[in-house]
Each structure stands twice: as C-alpha cells, then as structure tokens.
Design a protein around this motif. Structure first.
Motif, short mmCIF file in Angstrom:
data_model
loop_
_atom_site.label_atom_id
_atom_site.label_comp_id
_atom_site.label_asym_id
_atom_site.label_seq_id
_atom_site.Cartn_x
_atom_site.Cartn_y
_atom_site.Cartn_z
N GLY A 127 11.71 -5.75 -9.28
CA GLY A 127 11.64 -4.65 -9.54
C GLY A 127 10.68 -4.00 -10.18
O GLY A 127 9.68 -4.75 -10.65
N CYS A 128 10.49 -2.63 -9.87
CA CYS A 128 9.14 -2.06 -10.39
C CYS A 128 9.75 -0.44 -10.73
O CYS A 128 10.30 0.00 -10.00
N PRO A 129 9.14 -0.13 -12.17
CA PRO A 129 9.60 1.23 -12.31
C PRO A 129 8.93 2.36 -11.58
O PRO A 129 9.28 3.58 -11.92
N PHE A 130 7.99 2.13 -10.79
CA PHE A 130 7.09 3.05 -10.16
C PHE A 130 7.73 3.15 -8.73
O PHE A 130 8.64 2.51 -8.48
N ASP A 131 7.23 4.17 -8.22
CA ASP A 131 7.75 4.64 -6.59
C ASP A 131 6.75 4.93 -5.70
O ASP A 131 6.82 5.95 -4.97
N CYS A 132 5.98 4.17 -5.53
CA CYS A 132 4.82 4.37 -4.37
C CYS A 132 5.36 4.62 -2.98
O CYS A 132 6.31 3.82 -2.46
N GLU A 133 4.86 5.58 -2.29
CA GLU A 133 5.77 5.91 -0.99
C GLU A 133 5.82 4.83 -0.02
O GLU A 133 6.43 4.59 0.79
N PHE A 134 4.54 4.00 -0.11
CA PHE A 134 4.32 3.05 1.16
C PHE A 134 4.98 1.78 0.68
O PHE A 134 4.93 0.72 1.72
N CYS A 135 5.54 1.22 -0.57
CA CYS A 135 6.10 0.20 -0.94
C CYS A 135 7.68 0.10 -0.93
O CYS A 135 8.26 0.95 -1.19
N ASP A 136 8.06 -1.03 -0.40
CA ASP A 136 9.38 -1.32 -0.26
C ASP A 136 10.21 -2.15 -1.58
O ASP A 136 11.04 -2.36 -1.35
N ILE A 137 9.33 -2.20 -2.53
CA ILE A 137 9.91 -3.29 -3.55
C ILE A 137 11.06 -2.25 -4.34
O ILE A 137 12.04 -2.83 -4.60
N VAL A 138 10.83 -1.12 -4.43
CA VAL A 138 12.03 -0.22 -5.23
C VAL A 138 13.36 -0.13 -4.22
O VAL A 138 14.53 -0.62 -4.80
N ASN A 139 12.99 -0.16 -2.80
CA ASN A 139 14.12 -0.21 -2.10
C ASN A 139 14.97 -1.74 -2.14
O ASN A 139 16.22 -1.94 -2.09
N ASP A 173 6.20 -11.74 -10.06
CA ASP A 173 6.92 -10.37 -10.28
C ASP A 173 5.92 -9.34 -9.55
O ASP A 173 4.80 -9.37 -9.67
N ASP A 174 6.67 -8.51 -9.23
CA ASP A 174 6.11 -7.28 -8.35
C ASP A 174 5.07 -6.61 -9.50
O ASP A 174 4.08 -6.12 -9.10
N ASN A 175 5.64 -6.43 -10.83
CA ASN A 175 4.59 -5.76 -11.83
C ASN A 175 5.15 -6.61 -12.96
O ASN A 175 6.14 -6.01 -13.57
N HIS A 245 2.35 9.09 -4.27
CA HIS A 245 3.26 9.03 -5.27
C HIS A 245 2.66 7.92 -6.12
O HIS A 245 3.70 7.17 -6.90
N LYS A 246 1.55 7.50 -6.06
CA LYS A 246 1.05 6.30 -7.23
C LYS A 246 0.49 7.07 -8.32
O LYS A 246 -0.79 6.87 -8.56
N TYR A 247 1.16 7.79 -9.12
CA TYR A 247 0.89 8.52 -10.16
C TYR A 247 0.16 8.00 -11.23
O TYR A 247 -0.79 8.21 -12.06
N GLN A 248 0.55 6.74 -11.42
CA GLN A 248 0.10 5.75 -12.61
C GLN A 248 -1.24 5.26 -12.48
O GLN A 248 -1.91 5.22 -13.44
N ASN A 249 -1.82 5.64 -11.21
CA ASN A 249 -3.19 5.39 -10.88
C ASN A 249 -4.08 6.61 -11.22
O ASN A 249 -5.21 6.54 -11.26
S1 SF4 Z 1 3.03 -0.64 -5.11
FE1 SF4 Z 1 3.28 -1.79 -6.80
S2 SF4 Z 1 3.23 -0.33 -8.59
FE2 SF4 Z 1 3.84 0.78 -6.78
S3 SF4 Z 1 6.15 0.66 -6.57
FE3 SF4 Z 1 5.18 -1.04 -5.27
S4 SF4 Z 1 5.32 -2.82 -6.76
FE4 SF4 Z 1 5.78 -0.99 -7.95
#
Ligand code: SF4
Length: 467
Positions: A127-139, A173-175, A245-249
């Motif tokens: 899991g990852c606390p971020f929510d980048c629009e193109f990434c499927d990790i959160v789902n 780990d994803d992050n 939505h990659k605000y952390q960057n």
């Molecule tokens: S791209 Fe990286 S930082 Fe962004 S939601 Fe996916 S795993 Fe998390």
C-alpha cells in the motif's frame, strides 16, 4: 515452482503437476493466457491469481481457468486448498478487504532456483499513502500501508541467510518509507542484525521523493546497507505533477531532494514518464536537462501507459480516449494505448530522442562519474564505524569470479571497443583516486549502462523502421 523469466517449462513439469497455479502482472498477460490454454489442453486443473487477474479477470476466465483468486491471498488460501481437496469443479475466490500482513507466512524461498537471480525479493509492507492518478497500487493494496512486524522481516532474512543467499535483496514495497515509523522500526532491528551477520546483503528499495528531506532516515537506510533506491520522479514539470496528483513531488524541491540522497550515500534510480495530459512540446528535452543536472546515472523513461483500475483509466474511458486492447501491458517501445492531447508522433519522437541523448555512452559515463564523485565516502572508508561499503561480504568464490568476469567484459566493451575508451580508463583511475570506497557501485552503474545502450540502439532502429 517455475519462473518463466528464468527457464522454460519441461515435459517433466507438466507430468508432475496435478494442479497448475499461475500468477502474473499485466506485462505477462499474453504468456499467462497461453499457459492457461495449454494447461487445459493437458487436462490440468488451473488456478490463477495475482495482480493482473485481481484487476482484470475477464480474459483469464475466457481462456478457461477453473479457479480464479482475486485480491490478496492470505485469507483465501485455505478456501482454495479446501475446494481442491473436495474436487470442486471451479469457482471465484475474492478478498473483500486487505488482510493484515502479520498473517503472511515466511515465503518458501527454498523453492526458488536462487542461482537464476541477481536479487531475492522480500516485502515488508503493502500500500501507499499517496494517490497518483496513473498508479494502480492504491486500488490493489489500499492507501494505508499495512506492515509486517520487524521480527517477521528479520525471520525472512534469517531464512535467506540460512539458505546461503549473500547478494542483493530487493525490498519490493511500493514505498518503503510510506509508513516512516514502521521503516524506522524495521531498521532498528535490521542494522544490528546486519552487523552481527557480517553484512551479508545489499538492499534495493523503492521510496517516494520526500526521502530526500529526511536526513535521519537516509542515514539509517545506508547504515543498514539499503544503498539503492528507486524513485518515481515522473516529470520535471510542476503543473504536470499536480495534474497527475503527484503532490509529494511538488511539495519537495526535486533537485535538492535527489542531490541530498546522492551526497549522503544513496544510489538513486529514477523513473520518468512522457505523454501526460497538458504536457508541452519539449518534455523530452526538459527531462534530459533535469537528469543531467542531478547526474542520476540510470533513469527509466517510459511512455505513459494507462493501467486498468486507475483514476486515469476511468477519466480517459469517460472521455472516450482509451484505445482498443488498452490492457496490452506494453509501456515501452512506442505504442500508446490512449489518445494523447498532443500529437502522438511528437511524444514518440521526444521519447526516442531522450533515450538517444541520455544513453549516448560518453554522456552516460560522464554523468555516472560525477554522481559517484560527489557521494560521500562510506563510513568504513571514513573510519567512523565498520559499516557497509555497498558491497556484500561473505560472497563465495563463484560470486567473486562472476564479478571479475563482469568487470573484464565491461572493460572489453567500454575500455577497448567503445569510442569513449579513453574516458572510461581516465574515470576508472579518477574514481580509484578520488573516491575509492564508491568504486564498486560506480562500476555496477557502468555495467547497467550496457543494458541501457542496448535499449537505446533498438529504439533508434525501430524508430527508423517506422519512418
Ligand atoms: S506512483 Fe508511487 S507514490 Fe504514487 S501512488 Fe503509486 S506507489 Fe504511491
């Protein structure tokens, strides 16, 4: 257990198996589907699980699999085994919540042919606390990182150590720093474990770019010999990062952050994507300028590929911008699976030219040299404490012989055949003189460059073929 990236299936494998259990990611989709068909032709019971079917089950079902396992398996495996024991004909097992990772058993590393691999993989969180629009990790794995206990992580390392592993370990780990407190708790056990076992491993992890602001964490990572991190930079353009939505960057000054990691002993590999909505002409050149400024030797540059079950997928689908067979899974090689908002040819041309520029051998060598010259020497070199030198102790003769062979092959290609041969030797001696404790990771990067040169060559060839 057969990893088709490492070896082919043999008749004996088919003869041995009562049940064929398959897993794969989207890039392995075609192979997965043809394996299901082949297994059914051979009258095997087929169970399929893993990230691809968790996201997109339809094609796998249509290919004829008997049991489908969707989601994380920890709380489903007993049911699957029971269904097989009861000789049920088929079914779908679905995880409706994310299981706690404290329930995960130690992986059966003994089933893997370890000699096939440069690195073993462990996972300490999902899991990852971020929510980048193109990434499927959160789902797939949720937004709240779930973690194994530090003791569990150490048990996995103990097992790998007992099995004789003495090389790289990829922390998948994803992050890894998604939950900082957990990362610190793992490091609290890992650092003394590594010291008491003679520094047997060198770790590679994935981390978000905010790591660059956290000098304490960087210091703990390097002390544990986590010396390589893979960081998703994606774009040097702030507006693009915000839109994705990659605000952390955006919150973190990117160049400072990456430089901090470099100076303090982390070798960064960075990923970039070209083809985002709103991207202005010249994105490829801006990425190249950014990479040159940070000196990161190895960067992965891909064209944007829209993954199923991401926010970006939903948005483009609503706008009618997804192309047929958008789940092909190919993200390099110049095929877009969506209609971009600037000319496709422009994106592909910039993509190829960026590869051409970044991996021109002399430029790559120069960047790599600057990167490792500006990295602080290892602690061991500074005489502070006996600590890792980004190399692995306790390696056997076979590993040492392999290292010598790889160095000889590199020196043949880059030190004799290449046009940059003078530069190659000048830098080898320069590195030995000015930052000798970073000589090994410098050489490892030069070796990785060979793969990048090959990709560059093939991209240039393919792009000429398209013209
Ligand atoms: S791209 Fe990286 S930082 Fe962004 S939601 Fe996916 S795993 Fe998390």
């Amino acid at each position: 257990m057969v990893d088709l990236d490492a070896r082919e299936l043999e008749q004996a494998d088919w003869d041995w198996a009562d049940v064929v259990m398959l897993t794969g990611m989207i890039v392995q989709k075609q192979s997965l589907i043809s394996l299901i068909k082949e297994a059914k032709q051979r009258n095997k019971i087929v169970v399929v699980g893993g990230p691809y079917v968790s996201s997109v089950p339809e094609e796998v079902q249509a290919a004829g699999c008997d049991f489908l396992v969707r989601g994380e398996v920890e709380r489903l495996m007993d049911k699957v085994v029971m269904a097989l024991e009861n000789r049920e004909q088929g079914g779908v097992f679905e995880a409706h919540s994310h299981p706690p990772l404290t329930e995960s058993p130690v992986p059966r590393f003994d089933l893997v042919r370890m000699d096939d691999y440069l690195a073993m993989s462990i996972q300490t969180s999902r899991g990852c606390p971020f929510d980048c629009e193109f990434c499927d990790i959160v789902n797939l794995y949720g937004r709240i990182p779930r973690c194994k206990s530090p003791e569990q992580v150490i048990r996995e390392l103990d097992y790998l150590y007992q099995l004789g592993w003495r090389r790289e370990i990829f922390i998948s780990d994803d992050n890894f720093i998604g939950n900082r407190a957990h990362a610190m708790a793992v490091l609290d056990l890992l650092i003394p474990w590594m010291k008491s076992h003679g520094e047997p491993f060198n770790f590679i992890a994935q981390a978000s770019v905010n790591l660059g602001r956290d000098l304490e964490l960087i210091d703990r990572l390097t002390e544990a010999n986590i010396s390589h991190v893979f960081v998703g930079v994606e774009s040097p353009d702030e507006e693009i990062l915000k839109a994705a939505h990659k605000y952390q960057n955006v919150k973190t000054p990117l160049i400072d952050s990456l430089n901090n990691m470099n100076k303090n002993g982390l070798s960064v590999m960075a990923s970039f994507i070209i083809g985002f909505d709103g991207e202005k002409k010249g994105a490829g050149e801006r990425i190249c300028a950014f990479v040159q400024e940070t000196n990161i030797p190895v960067v992965m540059l891909n064209t944007l590929h829209i993954l199923p079950n991401t926010k970006l997928w939903d948005r483009l689908k609503n706008d009618g911008r997804l192309l047929e067979d958008s789940t092909s899974g190919q993200s390099t090689g110049g095929v877009l699976n969506y209609i971009p908002d600037r000319p496709e040819e422009e994106i592909l041309e910039e993509y190829v030219q960026a590869w051409n520029y970044l991996y021109e051998p002399s430029r790559f060598l120069e960047r790599t040299y600057r990167y490792y010259l500006s990295m602080r020497p290892t602690r061991a070199a500074g005489g502070v404490v006996a600590d890792p030198a980004a190399t692995v102790n306790g390696r056997g003769f076979k590993d040492a012989a392999g290292d010598i062979q790889r160095f000889a092959r590199l020196s043949w290609r880059q030190g004799l055949v290449s046009r940059a041969r003078r530069q190659y030797w000048r830098q080898i001696f320069g590195m030995m003189k000015h930052n000798p404790s970073r000589f090994v990771p410098y050489i490892v990067r030069c070796i990785m460059g060979e793969d990048m040169f090959r990709i560059r060559k093939s991209l240039l060839k393919d792009s000429r073929a398209f013209q």
